[in-house]
Design a protein around this motif. Sequence first.
Motif, PDB file in Angstrom:
ATOM      1  N   SER A 160       1.901  -3.187 -32.393  1.00  0.00           N
ATOM      2  CA  SER A 160       0.407  -3.207 -32.147  1.00  0.00           C
ATOM      3  C   SER A 160       0.327  -3.847 -30.762  1.00  0.00           C
ATOM      4  O   SER A 160      -0.314  -3.381 -29.892  1.00  0.00           O
ATOM      5  CB  SER A 160      -0.274  -4.208 -32.951  1.00  0.00           C
ATOM      6  OG  SER A 160      -1.604  -4.271 -32.717  1.00  0.00           O
ATOM      7  N   LEU A 161       1.296  -4.870 -30.399  1.00  0.00           N
ATOM      8  CA  LEU A 161       1.257  -5.611 -29.015  1.00  0.00           C
ATOM      9  C   LEU A 161       1.783  -4.555 -28.147  1.00  0.00           C
ATOM     10  O   LEU A 161       1.342  -4.259 -27.036  1.00  0.00           O
ATOM     11  CB  LEU A 161       2.368  -6.743 -28.961  1.00  0.00           C
ATOM     12  CG  LEU A 161       2.484  -7.425 -27.705  1.00  0.00           C
ATOM     13  CD1 LEU A 161       1.251  -7.880 -27.186  1.00  0.00           C
ATOM     14  CD2 LEU A 161       3.409  -8.500 -27.824  1.00  0.00           C
ATOM     15  N   LEU A 162       2.929  -3.686 -28.309  1.00  0.00           N
ATOM     16  CA  LEU A 162       3.346  -2.698 -27.514  1.00  0.00           C
ATOM     17  C   LEU A 162       2.116  -1.673 -26.956  1.00  0.00           C
ATOM     18  O   LEU A 162       2.030  -1.225 -26.046  1.00  0.00           O
ATOM     19  CB  LEU A 162       4.563  -1.957 -27.946  1.00  0.00           C
ATOM     20  CG  LEU A 162       5.868  -2.605 -27.908  1.00  0.00           C
ATOM     21  CD1 LEU A 162       6.934  -2.069 -28.647  1.00  0.00           C
ATOM     22  CD2 LEU A 162       6.256  -3.073 -26.481  1.00  0.00           C
ATOM     23  N   ARG A 163       1.508  -1.429 -28.138  1.00  0.00           N
ATOM     24  CA  ARG A 163       0.517  -0.172 -28.133  1.00  0.00           C
ATOM     25  C   ARG A 163      -0.727  -0.885 -27.215  1.00  0.00           C
ATOM     26  O   ARG A 163      -1.272   0.011 -26.207  1.00  0.00           O
ATOM     27  CB  ARG A 163      -0.101   0.295 -29.132  1.00  0.00           C
ATOM     28  CG  ARG A 163      -0.995   1.324 -29.260  1.00  0.00           C
ATOM     29  CD  ARG A 163      -1.214   1.785 -30.459  1.00  0.00           C
ATOM     30  NE  ARG A 163      -2.349   3.083 -30.756  1.00  0.00           N
ATOM     31  CZ  ARG A 163      -2.056   4.235 -31.011  1.00  0.00           C
ATOM     32  NH1 ARG A 163      -0.887   4.387 -31.628  1.00  0.00           N
ATOM     33  NH2 ARG A 163      -2.867   4.980 -30.963  1.00  0.00           N
ATOM     34  N   ARG A 164      -1.149  -2.097 -27.518  1.00  0.00           N
ATOM     35  CA  ARG A 164      -2.241  -2.603 -26.608  1.00  0.00           C
ATOM     36  C   ARG A 164      -1.837  -2.737 -25.305  1.00  0.00           C
ATOM     37  O   ARG A 164      -2.426  -2.346 -24.240  1.00  0.00           O
ATOM     38  CB  ARG A 164      -2.501  -4.072 -27.119  1.00  0.00           C
ATOM     39  CG  ARG A 164      -3.170  -4.140 -28.425  1.00  0.00           C
ATOM     40  CD  ARG A 164      -3.054  -5.559 -28.874  1.00  0.00           C
ATOM     41  NE  ARG A 164      -3.756  -5.562 -30.178  1.00  0.00           N
ATOM     42  CZ  ARG A 164      -5.115  -5.798 -30.535  1.00  0.00           C
ATOM     43  NH1 ARG A 164      -5.857  -6.022 -29.505  1.00  0.00           N
ATOM     44  NH2 ARG A 164      -5.593  -5.692 -31.820  1.00  0.00           N
TER      45      ARG A 164
ATOM     46  N   ASP B 121      -7.361  -0.226 -35.004  1.00  0.00           N
ATOM     47  CA  ASP B 121      -5.983  -1.084 -35.176  1.00  0.00           C
ATOM     48  C   ASP B 121      -6.164  -2.107 -36.320  1.00  0.00           C
ATOM     49  O   ASP B 121      -7.270  -2.146 -37.011  1.00  0.00           O
ATOM     50  CB  ASP B 121      -5.860  -2.061 -34.082  1.00  0.00           C
ATOM     51  CG  ASP B 121      -4.299  -2.507 -33.818  1.00  0.00           C
ATOM     52  OD1 ASP B 121      -3.435  -2.463 -34.520  1.00  0.00           O
ATOM     53  OD2 ASP B 121      -3.956  -3.177 -32.545  1.00  0.00           O
ATOM     54  N   THR B 122      -4.918  -2.619 -36.833  1.00  0.00           N
ATOM     55  CA  THR B 122      -4.932  -3.426 -38.162  1.00  0.00           C
ATOM     56  C   THR B 122      -4.227  -4.904 -37.638  1.00  0.00           C
ATOM     57  O   THR B 122      -3.689  -5.651 -38.297  1.00  0.00           O
ATOM     58  CB  THR B 122      -4.062  -2.922 -39.099  1.00  0.00           C
ATOM     59  OG1 THR B 122      -2.919  -2.453 -38.568  1.00  0.00           O
ATOM     60  CG2 THR B 122      -4.822  -1.994 -39.823  1.00  0.00           C
TER      61      THR B 122
ATOM     62  N   ARG C 146      -6.514  -7.367 -39.858  1.00  0.00           N
ATOM     63  CA  ARG C 146      -7.860  -7.022 -39.915  1.00  0.00           C
ATOM     64  C   ARG C 146      -7.893  -5.594 -39.527  1.00  0.00           C
ATOM     65  O   ARG C 146      -7.183  -4.968 -38.773  1.00  0.00           O
ATOM     66  CB  ARG C 146      -8.467  -7.587 -38.762  1.00  0.00           C
ATOM     67  CG  ARG C 146      -8.647  -9.390 -39.115  1.00  0.00           C
ATOM     68  CD  ARG C 146      -9.634  -9.896 -37.821  1.00  0.00           C
ATOM     69  NE  ARG C 146      -8.647  -9.580 -36.660  1.00  0.00           N
ATOM     70  CZ  ARG C 146      -8.392 -10.768 -35.804  1.00  0.00           C
ATOM     71  NH1 ARG C 146      -8.750 -11.966 -36.045  1.00  0.00           N
ATOM     72  NH2 ARG C 146      -7.958 -10.618 -34.887  1.00  0.00           N
ATOM     73  N   GLN C 147      -9.073  -5.017 -40.145  1.00  0.00           N
ATOM     74  CA  GLN C 147      -9.475  -3.731 -39.766  1.00  0.00           C
ATOM     75  C   GLN C 147     -10.486  -3.780 -38.622  1.00  0.00           C
ATOM     76  O   GLN C 147     -11.659  -4.267 -38.836  1.00  0.00           O
ATOM     77  CB  GLN C 147     -10.162  -3.077 -41.031  1.00  0.00           C
ATOM     78  CG  GLN C 147      -9.378  -3.071 -42.231  1.00  0.00           C
ATOM     79  CD  GLN C 147      -8.334  -2.108 -42.261  1.00  0.00           C
ATOM     80  OE1 GLN C 147      -8.428  -1.229 -41.710  1.00  0.00           O
ATOM     81  NE2 GLN C 147      -7.262  -2.666 -43.029  1.00  0.00           N
ATOM     82  N   GLU C 148     -10.025  -3.034 -37.640  1.00  0.00           N
ATOM     83  CA  GLU C 148     -10.683  -3.643 -36.345  1.00  0.00           C
ATOM     84  C   GLU C 148     -10.873  -2.193 -35.442  1.00  0.00           C
ATOM     85  O   GLU C 148      -9.789  -1.406 -35.405  1.00  0.00           O
ATOM     86  CB  GLU C 148     -10.319  -4.731 -35.549  1.00  0.00           C
ATOM     87  CG  GLU C 148      -8.740  -4.438 -34.850  1.00  0.00           C
ATOM     88  CD  GLU C 148      -8.446  -6.000 -34.385  1.00  0.00           C
ATOM     89  OE1 GLU C 148      -7.756  -5.722 -33.365  1.00  0.00           O
ATOM     90  OE2 GLU C 148      -8.695  -6.975 -34.692  1.00  0.00           O
ATOM     91  N   VAL C 149     -11.842  -2.369 -34.710  1.00  0.00           N
ATOM     92  CA  VAL C 149     -11.960  -1.278 -33.604  1.00  0.00           C
ATOM     93  C   VAL C 149     -11.831  -2.026 -32.310  1.00  0.00           C
ATOM     94  O   VAL C 149     -12.877  -2.648 -32.084  1.00  0.00           O
ATOM     95  CB  VAL C 149     -12.908  -0.377 -33.626  1.00  0.00           C
ATOM     96  CG1 VAL C 149     -13.137   0.626 -32.239  1.00  0.00           C
ATOM     97  CG2 VAL C 149     -12.954   0.496 -34.971  1.00  0.00           C
ATOM     98  N   VAL C 150     -10.871  -1.924 -31.355  1.00  0.00           N
ATOM     99  CA  VAL C 150     -10.792  -2.558 -30.104  1.00  0.00           C
ATOM    100  C   VAL C 150     -11.337  -1.407 -28.962  1.00  0.00           C
ATOM    101  O   VAL C 150     -10.851  -0.542 -28.921  1.00  0.00           O
ATOM    102  CB  VAL C 150      -9.272  -2.727 -29.857  1.00  0.00           C
ATOM    103  CG1 VAL C 150      -9.216  -3.563 -28.629  1.00  0.00           C
ATOM    104  CG2 VAL C 150      -8.772  -3.765 -31.018  1.00  0.00           C
TER     105      VAL C 150
END
Length: 190
Positions: free
Chosen positions: A6-10, A160-161, A165-169
């Motif tokens: 997730s961090l890499l993707r962000r 993203d999770t 959390r179920q979230e949309v960034v």
Amino acid sequence: MTARESLLRRSAALLLGALLLLAGCASSNSAQPLPTGTDLWAGEPIVDAQSAKRVISSVLIELIELAPEDQMLPAESQPPKPGTTPKYLGSCNKRNHYYYPAATAVFFKDEASARAYESVVREYLGAQDGWEARQVTNPTGGIETVFVSANRIVLTVEYDTYRGRQEVVIWVDGPCFPMPEDFNSNVEQI
């Protein structure tokens, strides 16, 4: 998706947005500068830090308002309202020129609601005059859709999770604008 993924993707998405912005700044330094344009939501050109903050915050707020409240986590669980948290400006490739970076997330009760909202935002942006969807390859080799406005706002939307959390960034970077010679982007926030 692991926290590391997730961090890499962000990081990749932010890098991609920054690269698109820097390309926009480079274009604006040419003999024929691109027009700043007027943002479709706020109705004002982005010419300085304060107008960038107003316009970009209004874009984020409008997109957040598309989310159905009954499918979201309670308001106290959501991030602060866009424009209320001071930000460091990002540096452009022209001396004393910066851009306003912003991001928010919308937290949902379940994955289906989050993914539905992500689709709604993408469809909404795709239907707006002055916004163009572009398919680009990110630094990790994946294909990303970014939305670019007529006045060079770059926006990405992603489910993203992060932290379970179920979230949309939603990440947004604005066009470059000049700041005074004595502006210190490492200390001062807007």
